[in-house]
Design a protein around this motif. Sequence first.
Motif, PDB file in Angstrom:
ATOM      1  N   GLY A  63      41.708  23.287  59.761  1.00 22.60           N
ATOM      2  CA  GLY A  63      40.638  22.453  59.228  1.00 22.60           C
ATOM      3  C   GLY A  63      40.598  22.516  57.722  1.00 22.60           C
ATOM      4  O   GLY A  63      41.167  23.423  57.119  1.00 22.60           O
ATOM      5  N   CYS A  64      39.910  21.540  57.081  1.00 23.81           N
ATOM      6  CA  CYS A  64      39.919  21.459  55.623  1.00 23.81           C
ATOM      7  C   CYS A  64      38.562  21.771  55.020  1.00 23.81           C
ATOM      8  O   CYS A  64      38.281  21.392  53.901  1.00 23.81           O
ATOM      9  CB  CYS A  64      40.393  20.076  55.169  1.00 23.81           C
ATOM     10  SG  CYS A  64      39.287  18.731  55.625  1.00 23.81           S
ATOM     11  N   GLY A  65      37.697  22.448  55.735  1.00 19.42           N
ATOM     12  CA  GLY A  65      36.398  22.782  55.172  1.00 19.42           C
ATOM     13  C   GLY A  65      35.617  23.664  56.111  1.00 19.42           C
ATOM     14  O   GLY A  65      36.006  23.880  57.256  1.00 19.42           O
ATOM     15  N   LEU A  66      34.518  24.169  55.633  1.00 16.32           N
ATOM     16  CA  LEU A  66      33.632  24.991  56.438  1.00 16.32           C
ATOM     17  C   LEU A  66      32.444  24.133  56.844  1.00 16.32           C
ATOM     18  O   LEU A  66      31.580  23.820  56.030  1.00 16.32           O
ATOM     19  CB  LEU A  66      33.163  26.206  55.634  1.00 16.32           C
ATOM     20  CG  LEU A  66      32.220  27.153  56.361  1.00 16.32           C
ATOM     21  CD1 LEU A  66      32.948  27.869  57.482  1.00 16.32           C
ATOM     22  CD2 LEU A  66      31.643  28.166  55.388  1.00 16.32           C
ATOM     23  N   VAL A  67      32.418  23.706  58.103  1.00 13.43           N
ATOM     24  CA  VAL A  67      31.393  22.757  58.525  1.00 13.43           C
ATOM     25  C   VAL A  67      30.235  23.487  59.207  1.00 13.43           C
ATOM     26  O   VAL A  67      30.052  23.418  60.409  1.00 13.43           O
ATOM     27  CB  VAL A  67      31.973  21.653  59.439  1.00 13.43           C
ATOM     28  CG1 VAL A  67      32.795  20.683  58.633  1.00 13.43           C
ATOM     29  CG2 VAL A  67      32.843  22.256  60.547  1.00 13.43           C
ATOM     30  N   ASP A 153      21.446  16.157  67.644  1.00 10.50           N
ATOM     31  CA  ASP A 153      20.767  16.374  66.362  1.00 10.50           C
ATOM     32  C   ASP A 153      21.733  16.347  65.187  1.00 10.50           C
ATOM     33  O   ASP A 153      21.414  15.808  64.125  1.00 10.50           O
ATOM     34  CB  ASP A 153      20.050  17.727  66.366  1.00 10.50           C
ATOM     35  CG  ASP A 153      18.959  17.808  67.410  1.00 10.50           C
ATOM     36  OD1 ASP A 153      17.990  17.041  67.302  1.00 10.50           O
ATOM     37  OD2 ASP A 153      19.084  18.640  68.332  1.00 10.50           O
ATOM     38  N   ILE A 154      22.899  16.969  65.362  1.00  7.76           N
ATOM     39  CA  ILE A 154      23.877  17.110  64.279  1.00  7.76           C
ATOM     40  C   ILE A 154      25.274  16.906  64.852  1.00  7.76           C
ATOM     41  O   ILE A 154      25.587  17.394  65.934  1.00  7.76           O
ATOM     42  CB  ILE A 154      23.810  18.509  63.627  1.00  7.76           C
ATOM     43  CG1 ILE A 154      22.398  18.826  63.143  1.00  7.76           C
ATOM     44  CG2 ILE A 154      24.800  18.612  62.468  1.00  7.76           C
ATOM     45  CD1 ILE A 154      22.203  20.292  62.761  1.00  7.76           C
ATOM     46  N   ILE A 155      26.108  16.196  64.110  1.00  7.51           N
ATOM     47  CA  ILE A 155      27.535  16.091  64.422  1.00  7.51           C
ATOM     48  C   ILE A 155      28.299  16.747  63.288  1.00  7.51           C
ATOM     49  O   ILE A 155      28.003  16.510  62.113  1.00  7.51           O
ATOM     50  CB  ILE A 155      27.984  14.631  64.577  1.00  7.51           C
ATOM     51  CG1 ILE A 155      27.260  13.964  65.750  1.00  7.51           C
ATOM     52  CG2 ILE A 155      29.494  14.544  64.780  1.00  7.51           C
ATOM     53  CD1 ILE A 155      27.566  12.478  65.897  1.00  7.51           C
ATOM     54  N   VAL A 156      29.275  17.568  63.638  1.00  6.33           N
ATOM     55  CA  VAL A 156      30.168  18.136  62.632  1.00  6.33           C
ATOM     56  C   VAL A 156      31.596  17.711  62.950  1.00  6.33           C
ATOM     57  O   VAL A 156      31.919  17.380  64.092  1.00  6.33           O
ATOM     58  CB  VAL A 156      30.073  19.682  62.574  1.00  6.33           C
ATOM     59  CG1 VAL A 156      28.670  20.126  62.222  1.00  6.33           C
ATOM     60  CG2 VAL A 156      30.546  20.308  63.876  1.00  6.33           C
ATOM     61  N   SER A 157      32.437  17.720  61.933  1.00 10.68           N
ATOM     62  CA  SER A 157      33.854  17.408  62.124  1.00 10.68           C
ATOM     63  C   SER A 157      34.631  18.029  60.987  1.00 10.68           C
ATOM     64  O   SER A 157      34.211  17.966  59.836  1.00 10.68           O
ATOM     65  CB  SER A 157      34.076  15.892  62.153  1.00 10.68           C
ATOM     66  OG  SER A 157      35.445  15.589  62.322  1.00 10.68           O
ATOM     67  N   ASN A 158      35.752  18.642  61.329  1.00 14.17           N
ATOM     68  CA  ASN A 158      36.511  19.413  60.358  1.00 14.17           C
ATOM     69  C   ASN A 158      37.927  18.868  60.234  1.00 14.17           C
ATOM     70  O   ASN A 158      38.821  19.239  60.994  1.00 14.17           O
ATOM     71  CB  ASN A 158      36.540  20.887  60.789  1.00 14.17           C
ATOM     72  CG  ASN A 158      36.833  21.818  59.637  1.00 14.17           C
ATOM     73  OD1 ASN A 158      37.467  21.438  58.670  1.00 14.17           O
ATOM     74  ND2 ASN A 158      36.371  23.047  59.754  1.00 14.17           N
ATOM     75  N   CYS A 159      38.117  17.954  59.284  1.00  9.43           N
ATOM     76  CA  CYS A 159      39.435  17.387  58.998  1.00  9.43           C
ATOM     77  C   CYS A 159      40.047  16.748  60.230  1.00  9.43           C
ATOM     78  O   CYS A 159      41.203  17.018  60.582  1.00  9.43           O
ATOM     79  CB  CYS A 159      40.364  18.467  58.436  1.00  9.43           C
ATOM     80  SG  CYS A 159      41.795  17.806  57.535  1.00  9.43           S
ATOM     81  N   SER A 187      33.983  17.357  56.898  1.00  3.60           N
ATOM     82  CA  SER A 187      34.968  17.430  55.828  1.00  3.60           C
ATOM     83  C   SER A 187      36.178  16.594  56.234  1.00  3.60           C
ATOM     84  O   SER A 187      36.490  16.444  57.417  1.00  3.60           O
ATOM     85  CB  SER A 187      35.393  18.874  55.567  1.00  3.60           C
ATOM     86  OG  SER A 187      36.012  19.423  56.712  1.00  3.60           O
ATOM     87  N   ASP A 188      36.849  16.034  55.231  1.00  3.18           N
ATOM     88  CA  ASP A 188      38.013  15.196  55.507  1.00  3.18           C
ATOM     89  C   ASP A 188      38.827  15.022  54.230  1.00  3.18           C
ATOM     90  O   ASP A 188      38.433  15.489  53.159  1.00  3.18           O
ATOM     91  CB  ASP A 188      37.571  13.835  56.049  1.00  3.18           C
ATOM     92  CG  ASP A 188      38.437  13.376  57.217  1.00  3.18           C
ATOM     93  OD1 ASP A 188      39.640  13.708  57.231  1.00  3.18           O
ATOM     94  OD2 ASP A 188      37.915  12.691  58.109  1.00  3.18           O
TER      95      ASP A 188
END
Length: 363
Positions: A63-67, A153-159, A187-188
Motif C-alpha cells: 500500500g502507499c499510505g497509512l489509512v 460510516d467510513i470507507i478506506v482504500s490503500n493504493c 491514499s492513491d
Amino acid sequence: MSSCCPAKTNDITDDVKDYYGKKLQTADDLQTTACTTPAQKMPKYVRDVMALIHDEVVSKYYGCGLVVPDCLEDMKILDLGSGSGRDCYALSKLVGKDGFVIGIDMTDEQLEVANRHVDYHMKAFGFDKPNITFVKGFIEKLKDAGIADNSVDIIVSNCVINLCKDKHEVLSEAYRVLKEGGELYFSDVYADRVLSDDIRSHKVLWGECISGALHWKQLFDLAKDVGFEIPRTVAYSDLKITKPELKEVLGDAKFVSVMYRLFKLPKDADRNASQVIYNGTVTDNQNEIKFDHNLTFKNGAPITIDGDTAAILKQSRFKEDFMFQKAPCCAKYSEVKEENPFNLLESGGAINQGGSCCAGSCC
C-alpha cells in the motif's frame, strides 16, 4: 491490496490478480515504491495496534499510505481492496468490539491470508467474537458483494483505486454505500499528466500502481460529478521511479502519492461560515486534531472556517467534538480550492489556518 475491475471489462483484472496473487510474495518483490508506505510518523496508538498484527499479514501488505482516520469508535468501516487484511485488522481494533470492519478484495490468495488470522487477532484484541469479515468482490461492484445503500460510516482504500479502470464507478459505488456524513479516506497515486497508451498498456506498471494513475485534476472532476465534497489533501509524498527500463517507458511523467478525504453530505446541508472550538474529545487527539494538511484544530482555540468545512464537521462523526458559533462578521478564513499536489511538493504546502476577527468593532 488488489481489488479492481470485473474480468469482462478487459485483461487488466486478470493481470492484477496474477501480480498480487502469484508474482508478489512479499513487499520486497515490488519493483517501485508506489505501493509501499512512505516514511511518516505514526501516532503511538497506531504503532501499538500495528505491533499486534500477525507477521504474515504484514509481509503480504502492499500500500502507499497509512489509512487510519481519527474518531473510529463504534464505526462501520469498509476497506476497498483489503488484500492480506493489515489495515482491516488495525481498524477492527480501533473501532472496538461494537464497531465492524468489512474488507473486500478480488484475489483469492490475499483473502486466504486475511481469513486465516481472524481468530488470532480477535484473541490479541481481547474480543469475544469477530468484528470483522472479508468478502470476495470488485470495488466498483459493491452491490454484488452485498454492501447496502447508506450502510457504511467510513470507507478506506490503500493504493487500490488506481488499479481499476472505471474509477467513476468506484467513486459512485462508494458514494452509494456511505451514510450521509460519511467519509472516503484513501491514499492513491496520481500523475502530472494524462498518461499515454504505452504507459497504460504496461503490465508491470499497472501492477505497480503507476499505469492506472489519474491525472490529479481528474480526481477532483470525478468527485464533483459523483456528488462528493471537494477532496481534502491530508498528506502527500513524491514518487521516484528508478529502474531504467521503467523510466524509459514513463518518459518525463511525474507521480505523487496523496492521501485524500472525501465527504458525502446532504444536499441541503447548512453551509454558513462558522467559528468552531474543538473540545478535545477525539481519542488520542486530546490536544489537537488534524483535518487536512492545511488545517489543524487546537483544543479550546476558536477558529473561523468556511461554510463547506463547517458543514462537514456538523454532518459527520465529528459533530459532537466541536462547538459551533456564528462566524464573527469580520473574520478572515480560507475558501476551499482545488490543490495541485505537485505544486504542494514544490512549495512545501504553505499552511493557512484562517484568521480571527480584528480587534474592536467589525471591520
